[in-house]
Motif scaffolding. Structure first.
Motif, PDB file in Angstrom:
ATOM      1  N   GLY A 102      34.377   6.522 -19.624  1.00 52.14           N
ATOM      2  CA  GLY A 102      33.581   7.591 -19.043  1.00 52.14           C
ATOM      3  C   GLY A 102      34.034   7.932 -17.643  1.00 52.14           C
ATOM      4  N   TYR A 103      33.106   8.331 -16.796  1.00 51.49           N
ATOM      5  CA  TYR A 103      33.572   8.751 -15.490  1.00 51.49           C
ATOM      6  C   TYR A 103      33.593   7.635 -14.462  1.00 51.49           C
ATOM      7  CZ  TYR A 103      28.711   9.829 -14.178  1.00 51.49           C
ATOM      8  OH  TYR A 103      27.379   9.776 -13.916  1.00 51.49           O
ATOM      9  N   VAL A 104      33.166   6.446 -14.853  1.00 52.61           N
ATOM     10  CA  VAL A 104      33.450   5.283 -14.021  1.00 52.61           C
ATOM     11  C   VAL A 104      34.972   5.058 -14.016  1.00 52.61           C
ATOM     12  CG1 VAL A 104      33.158   2.790 -13.839  1.00 52.61           C
ATOM     13  CG2 VAL A 104      31.236   4.219 -14.447  1.00 52.61           C
ATOM     14  N   PHE A 105      35.597   5.482 -15.136  1.00 49.14           N
ATOM     15  CA  PHE A 105      37.043   5.372 -15.257  1.00 49.14           C
ATOM     16  C   PHE A 105      37.771   6.113 -14.133  1.00 49.14           C
ATOM     17  CE2 PHE A 105      40.922   7.317 -16.962  1.00 49.14           C
ATOM     18  CZ  PHE A 105      41.643   6.187 -17.286  1.00 49.14           C
ATOM     19  N   GLN A 106      37.300   7.319 -13.787  1.00 51.65           N
ATOM     20  CA  GLN A 106      37.923   8.085 -12.696  1.00 51.65           C
ATOM     21  C   GLN A 106      37.847   7.309 -11.393  1.00 51.65           C
ATOM     22  OE1 GLN A 106      39.297  10.598 -13.628  1.00 51.65           O
ATOM     23  NE2 GLN A 106      38.192  11.428 -15.386  1.00 51.65           N
ATOM     24  N   MET A 107      36.705   6.674 -11.214  1.00 51.17           N
ATOM     25  CA  MET A 107      36.462   5.926  -9.988  1.00 51.17           C
ATOM     26  C   MET A 107      37.354   4.696  -9.954  1.00 51.17           C
ATOM     27  SD  MET A 107      32.652   5.341  -8.685  1.00 51.17           S
ATOM     28  CE  MET A 107      32.118   4.170  -9.891  1.00 51.17           C
ATOM     29  N   GLU A 108      37.429   4.015 -11.097  1.00 51.16           N
ATOM     30  CA  GLU A 108      38.234   2.803 -11.161  1.00 51.16           C
ATOM     31  C   GLU A 108      39.700   3.104 -10.872  1.00 51.16           C
ATOM     32  OE1 GLU A 108      38.115   0.696 -14.878  1.00 51.16           O
ATOM     33  OE2 GLU A 108      39.010  -1.081 -13.952  1.00 51.16           O
ATOM     34  N   MET A 109      40.201   4.219 -11.412  1.00 53.84           N
ATOM     35  CA  MET A 109      41.605   4.567 -11.201  1.00 53.84           C
ATOM     36  C   MET A 109      41.921   4.688  -9.720  1.00 53.84           C
ATOM     37  SD  MET A 109      43.536   6.237 -14.029  1.00 53.84           S
ATOM     38  CE  MET A 109      43.384   8.000 -13.978  1.00 53.84           C
ATOM     39  N   ILE A 110      41.074   5.432  -8.995  1.00 55.69           N
ATOM     40  CA  ILE A 110      41.408   5.694  -7.601  1.00 55.69           C
ATOM     41  C   ILE A 110      41.196   4.444  -6.752  1.00 55.69           C
ATOM     42  CG2 ILE A 110      39.234   6.602  -6.669  1.00 55.69           C
ATOM     43  CD1 ILE A 110      42.558   8.383  -6.318  1.00 55.69           C
ATOM     44  N   VAL A 111      40.191   3.634  -7.105  1.00 55.16           N
ATOM     45  CA  VAL A 111      39.951   2.410  -6.335  1.00 55.16           C
ATOM     46  C   VAL A 111      41.102   1.424  -6.548  1.00 55.16           C
ATOM     47  CG1 VAL A 111      38.441   0.419  -6.074  1.00 55.16           C
ATOM     48  CG2 VAL A 111      37.459   2.672  -6.307  1.00 55.16           C
TER      49      VAL A 111
ATOM     50  N   ILE B 192      22.918   7.617 -14.428  1.00 57.85           N
ATOM     51  CA  ILE B 192      22.804   6.986 -13.117  1.00 57.85           C
ATOM     52  C   ILE B 192      22.973   5.476 -13.246  1.00 57.85           C
ATOM     53  CG2 ILE B 192      21.217   6.546 -11.197  1.00 57.85           C
ATOM     54  CD1 ILE B 192      20.055   9.348 -11.709  1.00 57.85           C
ATOM     55  N   VAL B 193      22.344   4.893 -14.265  1.00 55.79           N
ATOM     56  CA  VAL B 193      22.450   3.445 -14.440  1.00 55.79           C
ATOM     57  C   VAL B 193      23.885   3.047 -14.793  1.00 55.79           C
ATOM     58  CG1 VAL B 193      21.718   1.518 -15.867  1.00 55.79           C
ATOM     59  CG2 VAL B 193      20.036   3.122 -15.023  1.00 55.79           C
ATOM     60  N   GLU B 194      24.538   3.847 -15.650  1.00 61.83           N
ATOM     61  CA  GLU B 194      25.941   3.567 -15.971  1.00 61.83           C
ATOM     62  C   GLU B 194      26.802   3.581 -14.712  1.00 61.83           C
ATOM     63  OE1 GLU B 194      27.527   2.549 -18.708  1.00 61.83           O
ATOM     64  OE2 GLU B 194      25.463   2.318 -19.401  1.00 61.83           O
ATOM     65  N   TYR B 195      26.516   4.566 -13.861  1.00 62.00           N
ATOM     66  CA  TYR B 195      27.261   4.692 -12.614  1.00 62.00           C
ATOM     67  C   TYR B 195      27.068   3.454 -11.741  1.00 62.00           C
ATOM     68  CZ  TYR B 195      28.693   6.644  -8.111  1.00 62.00           C
ATOM     69  OH  TYR B 195      29.294   6.855  -6.913  1.00 62.00           O
ATOM     70  N   LEU B 196      25.809   3.002 -11.627  1.00 64.10           N
ATOM     71  CA  LEU B 196      25.523   1.825 -10.810  1.00 64.10           C
ATOM     72  C   LEU B 196      26.225   0.593 -11.372  1.00 64.10           C
ATOM     73  CD1 LEU B 196      21.736   2.353 -10.016  1.00 64.10           C
ATOM     74  CD2 LEU B 196      23.677   2.688  -8.500  1.00 64.10           C
ATOM     75  N   LYS B 197      26.193   0.459 -12.709  1.00 65.86           N
ATOM     76  CA  LYS B 197      26.875  -0.667 -13.341  1.00 65.86           C
ATOM     77  C   LYS B 197      28.361  -0.637 -13.014  1.00 65.86           C
ATOM     78  CE  LYS B 197      24.253  -1.343 -17.612  1.00 65.86           C
ATOM     79  NZ  LYS B 197      24.356  -0.949 -19.021  1.00 65.86           N
ATOM     80  N   GLY B 198      28.926   0.558 -13.101  1.00 64.04           N
ATOM     81  CA  GLY B 198      30.346   0.720 -12.791  1.00 64.04           C
ATOM     82  C   GLY B 198      30.654   0.315 -11.361  1.00 64.04           C
TER      83      GLY B 198
END
Lengths: 80, 246
Positions: free
Chosen positions: B192-201, B232-238
């Motif tokens: 999902g979009y935690v993936f976008q965040m993980e890539m850049i981090v 929102i919860v998925e985002y926080l988990k990510g």
């Protein structure tokens, strides 16, 4: 629309800034002011400087936990 | 156009634009047209990774191939919906360019910004150029106040916890050096979009040179994007996951 959003943003920023200023003044400067000075009329006793933020923090934390818990329960039900 | 890039006398690079699609038949033709309109003097290919859309996205892409040429538009379809992260990996396997651009098909990423991505990369020789909504010149369009506040809050939270070194974590409009993308994508596990965040981090942690260009994010014209409690919860988990593993 865009302008209204900006106004809300400005309002939020100014509210948080004034709270910050007020609290800083209360906690850092006020203890050095004479206790019979008139400015003390505008502030609660020092004890509340700890109590209020602690209770606000607890309230916020429990709200967040309840929210997260509810969402997780709901998604679990959906899967089952 | 004023922001058309100058490539005279420089080595010409090739750019592969990967666009994952699912039911985007209305948008894909417009986006392809716009890419060709804004990238006139650039050598590029468009790789459409379609996850078996039932709405005939692939038929449209085939028509576009006849119009623009099968070497410019590549259709790399997959049988069923397998997710964004694997779509990038799938597209990347077929990419022949020196650089890879990743963008959404829903027109929230306007192709008019592509020249500024390319220009920025040429100027700074960065490994990654990422589009950001949170600097001057960037922004969002068509969001209500609640959505803006949530987005801001999410970003502030991520900035505080992760120290990513870039101002926009969840935006997915990015240009990568191909080798950098291959390296980063192989170490990402989120969906999902935690993936976008993980890539850049992960890219920041690996020490890649990252540059930013301002973009305006336009809310999808056709269809809806959702943002509710579970997102929102998925985002926080990510966030917590990234905090613990990077």
């Amino acid at each position: 629309m865009e302008l209204a959003d900006r106004a809300v943003g400005l309002l939020l920023s100014s509210i948080s800034l004034s709270i910050f200023t007020y609290y800083t003044f209360w906690v850092i400067i006020l203890p050095f002011v004479d206790s019979d000075h008139f400015i003390h009329k505008y502030f609660l006793p020092q004890d509340y400087a700890i109590l209020v933020p602690v209770f606000a923090g607890i309230a916020l934390l429990s709200l967040i936990s309840v929210f997260i818990g509810m969402v997780m329960l709901k998604s679990k039900k959906k899967k089952a | 156009m004023a922001d058309e890039m100058e490539t005279k006398g420089e080595k010409k690079y090739k750019y592969s634009i990967i666009i994952p699609t699912y039911n985007e038949r209305l948008n894909i033709a417009i986006i392809v047209y716009l890419i060709f309109k804004h990238l006139r003097d650039v050598d590029f290919e468009i790789i459409v990774v379609d996850d078996g859309s039932p709405d005939g996205t692939q038929e449209i892409v085939k028509q576009l191939q006849q119009l623009y040429g099968e070497d410019r538009i590549l259709l790399r379809a997959r049988a069923k919906k397998l997710g964004l992260g694997t779509a990038y990996i799938h597209g990347l396997k077929h990419a022949t360019g020196d650089f890879v651009v990743i963008m959404d098909a829903d027109l929230s990423h306007h192709p008019k910004y592509l020249p500024s991505f390319i220009k920025k990369q040429l100027e700074t020789n960065a490994s990654i150029v990422t589009g950001t909504r949170y600097v001057k010149g960037g922004g969002v369009h068509g969001w209500n106040l609640m959505r803006k506040l949530t987005s801001r809050g999410a970003n502030v939270l991520a900035q505080t916890l992760l120290w990513p070194g870039v101002s926009d974590l969840t935006g997915s409009f990015r240009l990568y050096k191909k080798s950098a993308l291959e390296d980063v994508i192989s170490s990402c596990v989120s969906k999902g979009y935690v993936f976008q965040m993980e890539m850049i981090v992960r890219a920041t942690r690996k020490g890649y040179h990252i540059e930013e260009v301002p973009i305006t994010f336009v809310d999808r014209v056709f269809g809806t994007s959702k943002l509710g409690g579970s997102e929102i919860v998925e985002y926080l988990k990510g966030l917590v996951y990234l905090l613990l593993t990077t």
